[in-house]
Design a protein around this motif. Structure first.
Motif, PDB file in Angstrom:
ATOM      1  N   LYS A  46      46.131  35.162  45.497  1.00 43.05           N
ATOM      2  CA  LYS A  46      45.141  35.592  46.488  1.00 43.05           C
ATOM      3  C   LYS A  46      43.740  35.074  46.165  1.00 43.05           C
ATOM      4  O   LYS A  46      42.843  35.091  47.022  1.00 43.05           O
ATOM      5  CB  LYS A  46      45.112  37.122  46.574  1.00 43.05           C
ATOM      6  CG  LYS A  46      44.604  37.799  45.312  1.00 43.05           C
ATOM      7  CD  LYS A  46      44.584  39.307  45.471  1.00 43.05           C
ATOM      8  CE  LYS A  46      44.062  39.997  44.220  1.00 43.05           C
ATOM      9  NZ  LYS A  46      44.051  41.477  44.361  1.00 43.05           N
ATOM     10  N   ASN A  47      43.549  34.586  44.921  1.00 46.07           N
ATOM     11  CA  ASN A  47      42.240  34.054  44.520  1.00 46.07           C
ATOM     12  C   ASN A  47      42.152  32.541  44.709  1.00 46.07           C
ATOM     13  O   ASN A  47      41.304  31.881  44.118  1.00 46.07           O
ATOM     14  CB  ASN A  47      41.971  34.413  43.047  1.00 46.07           C
ATOM     15  CG  ASN A  47      41.918  35.908  42.824  1.00 46.07           C
ATOM     16  OD1 ASN A  47      41.235  36.626  43.542  1.00 46.07           O
ATOM     17  ND2 ASN A  47      42.649  36.384  41.823  1.00 46.07           N
ATOM     18  N   ARG A  48      43.021  32.026  45.556  1.00 39.56           N
ATOM     19  CA  ARG A  48      43.029  30.588  45.815  1.00 39.56           C
ATOM     20  C   ARG A  48      41.684  30.100  46.317  1.00 39.56           C
ATOM     21  O   ARG A  48      41.212  29.023  45.944  1.00 39.56           O
ATOM     22  CB  ARG A  48      44.133  30.267  46.823  1.00 39.56           C
ATOM     23  CG  ARG A  48      44.327  28.791  47.125  1.00 39.56           C
ATOM     24  CD  ARG A  48      45.388  28.605  48.201  1.00 39.56           C
ATOM     25  NE  ARG A  48      45.684  27.197  48.437  1.00 39.56           N
ATOM     26  CZ  ARG A  48      46.486  26.762  49.394  1.00 39.56           C
ATOM     27  NH1 ARG A  48      47.092  27.643  50.205  1.00 39.56           N
ATOM     28  NH2 ARG A  48      46.712  25.466  49.558  1.00 39.56           N
ATOM     29  N   GLU A  49      41.044  30.899  47.150  1.00 38.37           N
ATOM     30  CA  GLU A  49      39.742  30.493  47.710  1.00 38.37           C
ATOM     31  C   GLU A  49      38.665  30.395  46.647  1.00 38.37           C
ATOM     32  O   GLU A  49      37.635  29.738  46.845  1.00 38.37           O
ATOM     33  CB  GLU A  49      39.305  31.488  48.791  1.00 38.37           C
ATOM     34  CG  GLU A  49      39.134  32.915  48.290  1.00 38.37           C
ATOM     35  CD  GLU A  49      38.698  33.861  49.391  1.00 38.37           C
ATOM     36  OE1 GLU A  49      37.656  33.573  50.006  1.00 38.37           O
ATOM     37  OE2 GLU A  49      39.398  34.860  49.633  1.00 38.37           O
ATOM     38  N   TYR A  50      38.889  31.053  45.480  1.00 39.01           N
ATOM     39  CA  TYR A  50      37.903  30.983  44.397  1.00 39.01           C
ATOM     40  C   TYR A  50      38.241  29.901  43.380  1.00 39.01           C
ATOM     41  O   TYR A  50      37.506  29.705  42.413  1.00 39.01           O
ATOM     42  CB  TYR A  50      37.813  32.330  43.680  1.00 39.01           C
ATOM     43  CG  TYR A  50      37.409  33.466  44.592  1.00 39.01           C
ATOM     44  CD1 TYR A  50      36.141  33.497  45.168  1.00 39.01           C
ATOM     45  CD2 TYR A  50      38.296  34.492  44.887  1.00 39.01           C
ATOM     46  CE1 TYR A  50      35.768  34.533  46.009  1.00 39.01           C
ATOM     47  CE2 TYR A  50      37.935  35.524  45.728  1.00 39.01           C
ATOM     48  CZ  TYR A  50      36.670  35.551  46.288  1.00 39.01           C
ATOM     49  OH  TYR A  50      36.307  36.573  47.127  1.00 39.01           O
ATOM     50  N   ARG A 108      46.793  40.575  38.442  1.00 39.82           N
ATOM     51  CA  ARG A 108      46.090  41.555  37.602  1.00 39.82           C
ATOM     52  C   ARG A 108      45.360  40.876  36.441  1.00 39.82           C
ATOM     53  O   ARG A 108      44.389  41.418  35.923  1.00 39.82           O
ATOM     54  CB  ARG A 108      47.084  42.593  37.054  1.00 39.82           C
ATOM     55  CG  ARG A 108      47.512  43.648  38.058  1.00 39.82           C
ATOM     56  CD  ARG A 108      48.192  44.816  37.365  1.00 39.82           C
ATOM     57  NE  ARG A 108      49.390  44.420  36.629  1.00 39.82           N
ATOM     58  CZ  ARG A 108      50.611  44.401  37.146  1.00 39.82           C
ATOM     59  NH1 ARG A 108      50.791  44.749  38.416  1.00 39.82           N
ATOM     60  NH2 ARG A 108      51.657  44.040  36.422  1.00 39.82           N
ATOM     61  N   GLU A 109      45.861  39.678  36.043  1.00 45.00           N
ATOM     62  CA  GLU A 109      45.283  38.981  34.895  1.00 45.00           C
ATOM     63  C   GLU A 109      44.563  37.692  35.295  1.00 45.00           C
ATOM     64  O   GLU A 109      44.016  36.996  34.436  1.00 45.00           O
ATOM     65  CB  GLU A 109      46.395  38.640  33.902  1.00 45.00           C
ATOM     66  CG  GLU A 109      47.167  39.871  33.414  1.00 45.00           C
ATOM     67  CD  GLU A 109      48.404  39.497  32.627  1.00 45.00           C
ATOM     68  OE1 GLU A 109      48.713  38.274  32.562  1.00 45.00           O
ATOM     69  OE2 GLU A 109      49.064  40.396  32.075  1.00 45.00           O
ATOM     70  N   CYS A 110      44.547  37.381  36.569  1.00 45.60           N
ATOM     71  CA  CYS A 110      43.989  36.107  37.034  1.00 45.60           C
ATOM     72  C   CYS A 110      42.523  35.955  36.640  1.00 45.60           C
ATOM     73  O   CYS A 110      41.710  36.864  36.837  1.00 45.60           O
ATOM     74  CB  CYS A 110      44.135  35.997  38.557  1.00 45.60           C
ATOM     75  SG  CYS A 110      43.479  34.443  39.227  1.00 45.60           S
ATOM     76  N   GLU A 111      42.195  34.778  36.078  1.00 48.40           N
ATOM     77  CA  GLU A 111      40.828  34.508  35.627  1.00 48.40           C
ATOM     78  C   GLU A 111      39.856  34.381  36.800  1.00 48.40           C
ATOM     79  O   GLU A 111      38.643  34.455  36.614  1.00 48.40           O
ATOM     80  CB  GLU A 111      40.801  33.209  34.806  1.00 48.40           C
ATOM     81  CG  GLU A 111      41.500  33.317  33.462  1.00 48.40           C
ATOM     82  CD  GLU A 111      40.807  34.315  32.536  1.00 48.40           C
ATOM     83  OE1 GLU A 111      39.593  34.181  32.348  1.00 48.40           O
ATOM     84  OE2 GLU A 111      41.486  35.227  32.028  1.00 48.40           O
ATOM     85  N   TYR A 112      40.379  34.208  38.010  1.00 47.34           N
ATOM     86  CA  TYR A 112      39.520  34.052  39.177  1.00 47.34           C
ATOM     87  C   TYR A 112      39.336  35.372  39.941  1.00 47.34           C
ATOM     88  O   TYR A 112      38.659  35.397  40.968  1.00 47.34           O
ATOM     89  CB  TYR A 112      40.094  32.978  40.110  1.00 47.34           C
ATOM     90  CG  TYR A 112      40.046  31.586  39.531  1.00 47.34           C
ATOM     91  CD1 TYR A 112      38.980  30.735  39.792  1.00 47.34           C
ATOM     92  CD2 TYR A 112      41.072  31.130  38.707  1.00 47.34           C
ATOM     93  CE1 TYR A 112      38.936  29.445  39.257  1.00 47.34           C
ATOM     94  CE2 TYR A 112      41.039  29.848  38.162  1.00 47.34           C
ATOM     95  CZ  TYR A 112      39.974  29.019  38.434  1.00 47.34           C
ATOM     96  OH  TYR A 112      39.928  27.759  37.898  1.00 47.34           O
TER      97      TYR A 112
END
Length: 244
Positions: free
Chosen positions: A83-87, A103-107
């Motif tokens: 879901k953080n693809r845009e970032y 939950r652990e994504c750096e973005y």
């Protein structure tokens, strides 16, 4: 609401779409008529309706069941973008593991951990933000030991802070002394009451002993008087014997 179908890589079977929101099933449930829904979607629907939104058959919450295992397996194997693809996150993983990754994504956008700061920052940039955050706290460099916020640096006064700390310590000490004083007075009162009670018991015992002594002395005097009377009678008998 389900997962946005635009996030998925490749074809998604129609049977894996929610019959209400038309997105990919999230936490799915299935009706007896075999139509599948996101849990949140069908629960919201049944608040105002009592039938299936697809074929209008009557259904109830108690009739909803988990998705068939083979459908659940197909759903879990679907590949989708974070879901953080845009970032900037380029991770693609299975639906089964997407929650763990996100939950652990750096973005991921997370709040600053400093109290009072409202900034949302990417997890990978959090350390850099904390180093310059105006709400970060640190110990006073002048050695007073007080923890200050960077925003309060210009207002910090070591002498005033130490004086306040001293007053707090003095007040705390006075309170503790008063508590100790009250506790000692309470103990002394308890001991005093115990001693008074003990003294009363001993006094009663002494009075009882005096009474017993008095009775014994009276008995001794009675015995002595009886003995004198008996001696006189013996002497009188002796005299009469002699006269005879």
């Amino acid at each position: 609401m389900g997962y946005d179908i635009e996030r998925f890589v490749g074809y998604v079977n129609e049977g894996l779409l929610c019959s209400i929101c038309r997105d990919v099933l999230e936490d799915p449930l299935q009706a007896p008529c075999e139509h599948a829904f996101c849990t949140a979607c069908i629960h919201g629907w049944l608040v105002h309706h009592s039938n299936c939104p697809e074929d209008r058959q009557m259904i109830d919450v108690s009739l909803l069941r988990p998705l068939y295992r083979y459908m659940k397996n197909d759903l879990n194997r679907l590949q989708l973008h974070c879901k953080n693809r845009e970032y900037g996150c380029e991770m693609v993983c299975s639906l089964e593991s997407i929650d763990r990754h996100e939950r652990e994504c750096e973005y991921s956008q997370i709040p600053c951990s400093n109290a009072g700061c409202t900034v949302q920052i990417e997890r990978r940039n959090l350390d850099g933000h904390l180093a310059v955050c105006e709400y970060r706290s640190r110990e006073c460099p002048n050695g007073c030991g007080y923890t200050i916020l960077s925003a309060e640096d210009t207002q910090h006064n070591c002498v005033a802070e130490l004086r306040t700390e001293l007053e707090l310590l003095r007040s705390e000490m006075i309170c503790r002394v008063e508590e100790a004083k009250h506790e000692m007075e309470s103990r002394l009162d308890s001991q005093r009451r115990h001693m008074v009670q003990k003294e009363s018991i001993l006094q009663n015992e002494v009075e009882e002993l005096k009474s017993q002594m008095s009775r014994m002395m009276s008995d001794v005097r009675s015995l002595m008087a009886a003995e004198r009377q008996h001696r006189q009678e013996l002497e009188q008998a002796e005299l009469e014997k002699r006269e005879l």
